[in-house]
Design a protein around this motif. Structure first.
Motif, PDB file in Angstrom:
ATOM      1  N   UNK A  48      37.796  49.658  55.275  1.00 37.64           N
ATOM      2  CA  UNK A  48      36.705  49.262  56.154  1.00 37.64           C
ATOM      3  C   UNK A  48      35.400  49.435  56.236  1.00 37.64           C
ATOM      4  N   UNK A  49      34.991  50.718  55.827  1.00 32.96           N
ATOM      5  CA  UNK A  49      34.044  51.375  55.599  1.00 32.96           C
ATOM      6  C   UNK A  49      33.386  50.888  53.623  1.00 32.96           C
ATOM      7  N   UNK A  50      33.818  50.422  53.216  1.00 31.25           N
ATOM      8  CA  UNK A  50      33.277  50.274  51.843  1.00 31.25           C
ATOM      9  C   UNK A  50      32.675  49.614  51.555  1.00 31.25           C
ATOM     10  N   UNK A  51      31.705  49.992  50.708  1.00 31.26           N
ATOM     11  CA  UNK A  51      30.711  48.579  49.911  1.00 31.26           C
ATOM     12  C   UNK A  51      31.219  47.611  49.083  1.00 31.26           C
ATOM     13  N   UNK A  52      32.182  46.700  50.159  1.00 30.51           N
ATOM     14  CA  UNK A  52      32.948  45.622  49.612  1.00 30.51           C
ATOM     15  C   UNK A  52      32.787  44.393  48.618  1.00 30.51           C
ATOM     16  N   UNK A  53      31.445  44.036  48.538  1.00 28.18           N
ATOM     17  CA  UNK A  53      31.134  43.583  47.294  1.00 28.18           C
ATOM     18  C   UNK A  53      31.549  44.147  45.960  1.00 28.18           C
ATOM     19  N   UNK A  54      30.728  45.552  46.399  1.00 25.51           N
ATOM     20  CA  UNK A  54      29.969  46.415  44.974  1.00 25.51           C
ATOM     21  C   UNK A  54      31.723  46.920  44.284  1.00 25.51           C
ATOM     22  N   UNK A  55      33.113  47.537  45.642  1.00 26.03           N
ATOM     23  CA  UNK A  55      34.352  47.765  44.912  1.00 26.03           C
ATOM     24  C   UNK A  55      35.096  46.844  44.137  1.00 26.03           C
ATOM     25  N   UNK A  56      34.898  45.687  44.707  1.00 21.01           N
ATOM     26  CA  UNK A  56      35.454  44.474  44.412  1.00 21.01           C
ATOM     27  C   UNK A  56      35.181  44.410  42.662  1.00 21.01           C
ATOM     28  N   UNK A  57      34.345  44.246  41.879  1.00 24.21           N
ATOM     29  CA  UNK A  57      33.173  44.288  41.132  1.00 24.21           C
ATOM     30  C   UNK A  57      33.792  45.634  40.281  1.00 24.21           C
ATOM     31  N   UNK A 109      45.366  49.024  46.890  1.00 23.65           N
ATOM     32  CA  UNK A 109      44.511  48.690  47.725  1.00 23.65           C
ATOM     33  C   UNK A 109      43.930  48.268  48.174  1.00 23.65           C
ATOM     34  N   UNK A 110      42.615  48.427  47.418  1.00 24.16           N
ATOM     35  CA  UNK A 110      41.423  47.661  47.639  1.00 24.16           C
ATOM     36  C   UNK A 110      41.611  46.319  48.272  1.00 24.16           C
ATOM     37  N   UNK A 111      43.110  45.755  47.621  1.00 29.98           N
ATOM     38  CA  UNK A 111      42.199  44.242  47.589  1.00 29.98           C
ATOM     39  C   UNK A 111      42.123  43.501  46.349  1.00 29.98           C
ATOM     40  N   UNK A 112      42.031  43.607  46.334  1.00 29.31           N
ATOM     41  CA  UNK A 112      40.900  43.071  45.023  1.00 29.31           C
ATOM     42  C   UNK A 112      41.829  42.438  43.697  1.00 29.31           C
ATOM     43  N   UNK A 113      41.634  40.979  43.671  1.00 31.70           N
ATOM     44  CA  UNK A 113      41.636  40.170  42.782  1.00 31.70           C
ATOM     45  C   UNK A 113      40.903  40.413  41.549  1.00 31.70           C
ATOM     46  N   UNK A 114      42.076  39.690  40.115  1.00 36.11           N
ATOM     47  CA  UNK A 114      41.838  40.147  39.230  1.00 36.11           C
ATOM     48  C   UNK A 114      41.203  39.122  38.705  1.00 36.11           C
ATOM     49  N   UNK A 115      40.530  39.888  37.627  1.00 35.71           N
ATOM     50  CA  UNK A 115      39.623  37.717  37.052  1.00 35.71           C
ATOM     51  C   UNK A 115      40.406  36.979  36.819  1.00 35.71           C
ATOM     52  N   UNK A 116      39.697  35.765  36.414  1.00 34.57           N
ATOM     53  CA  UNK A 116      41.005  34.381  36.347  1.00 34.57           C
ATOM     54  C   UNK A 116      40.770  34.591  34.660  1.00 34.57           C
ATOM     55  N   UNK A 117      39.473  35.740  34.139  1.00 32.37           N
ATOM     56  CA  UNK A 117      39.925  35.386  32.966  1.00 32.37           C
ATOM     57  C   UNK A 117      40.519  36.546  32.147  1.00 32.37           C
ATOM     58  N   UNK A 118      41.943  36.887  32.401  1.00 36.95           N
ATOM     59  CA  UNK A 118      43.317  37.885  31.912  1.00 36.95           C
ATOM     60  C   UNK A 118      43.637  37.056  30.985  1.00 36.95           C
ATOM     61  N   UNK A 119      44.108  35.797  31.534  1.00 32.33           N
ATOM     62  CA  UNK A 119      44.642  35.176  30.064  1.00 32.33           C
ATOM     63  C   UNK A 119      43.679  35.277  28.419  1.00 32.33           C
ATOM     64  N   UNK A 120      42.601  34.887  29.199  1.00 33.87           N
ATOM     65  CA  UNK A 120      41.369  35.021  27.486  1.00 33.87           C
ATOM     66  C   UNK A 120      41.415  36.455  27.185  1.00 33.87           C
ATOM     67  N   UNK A 121      41.159  37.002  27.982  1.00 38.12           N
ATOM     68  CA  UNK A 121      40.779  38.484  27.753  1.00 38.12           C
ATOM     69  C   UNK A 121      42.027  39.116  26.809  1.00 38.12           C
ATOM     70  N   UNK A 122      43.746  38.647  27.416  1.00 36.53           N
ATOM     71  CA  UNK A 122      45.157  38.284  26.372  1.00 36.53           C
ATOM     72  C   UNK A 122      44.512  38.521  24.765  1.00 36.53           C
TER      73      UNK A 122
END
Ligand SMILES: [Fe+2]
Ligand SMILES: [Fe+2]
Length: 223
Positions: A48-57, A109-122
């Motif tokens: 609730x109290x984190x800067x969600x966009x920053x922590x997500x990034x 824990x912080x409900x962050x989705x992974x980058x959509x580029x994971x298959x490419x980084x693989x």
């Protein structure tokens, strides 16, 4: 209301778990939830109290970076695993596995989705690791030096961001990032100790890899 809670979050809540980071080299993690709000050990980092966009990034790009690092070392081991530098590379890879595991946990824990580029980084990570290893052990080590320098610089800039935001609130996250930054610097030095600079076209190779790292960081923060 209860039905709307994601399964992973329900699991955490059911277990009444708490997330704590122990000091020093020994890491002790346990998980705790308090209603739908997760507290990050003793400091006040909750959903609730984190800067969600920053922590997500931060979590998304770091997860992508550690994932890519794992794929690079996997590629290096595929080529050089049975040579004299095999155990050295394996040791660094083992640390990257630890780093990735931690960011996997933080994403839940912080409900962050992974980058959509994971298959490419693989694929790209493995190709970079194997490709530079085909130049010889110096090539693999040059790749390590280039990548680890970029990643540790990136971790340093995240440390600055979190320090400016709220060093007390983000204390545990800062501890994790600082520890991982130190590990990456160690990998960088291992690369230099193993003759990275003797790789063919070292400067060119290093510059090209670091341009790739910058692009990977830029994209993984955003998509
Ligand atoms: Fe790492
Ligand atoms: Fe590393």
């Amino acid at each position: 209301m209860e039905a709307a809670v994601a399964p992973a979050v329900r699991g955490l809540r059911a277990g009444c778990q708490r997330l704590c980071y122990g000091a020093g080299s020994e890491r002790k993690w346990s998980l705790q939830s308090k209603q739908t709000s997760f507290r990050f050990c003793s400091t006040g980092m909750t959903l609730d109290n984190i800067n969600k966009p920053t922590i997500d990034r931060i979590i998304r790009v770091d997860h992508a970076g550690e994932y890519g690092a794992n794929r690079i070392y996997a590629g290096q081991m595929a080529v050089l695993g049975r040579t004299t530098v095999g155990p050295v590379i394996q040791q660094m890879w083992d640390q990257e596995k630890d780093h990735l595991k931690k960011f996997n946990e933080l994403m839940v824990t912080f409900r962050v989705r992974p980058t959509v580029l994971l298959p490419f980084w693989n694929v790209a990570g493995f190709a970079l690791g194997a490709g530079t290893a085909l130049l010889g052990k110096e090539g693999a080590m040059a790749c390590t030096v280039a990548v680890e320098e970029s990643i540790s610089d990136h971790y340093n800039s995240q440390i600055r961001t979190l320090m400016e935001e709220d060093p007390e609130k983000y204390k545990e996250l800062l501890q994790i990032i600082k520890k991982f930054r130190d590990d990456e610097l160690e990998h960088h030095d291992v690369g230099l100790d193993h003759n990275a600079e003797l790789a063919p076209a070292y400067s060119l190779l290093k510059t090209a890899i670091q341009i790739g790292c910058k692009a990977a960081i830029f994209l993984s923060e955003r998509i």
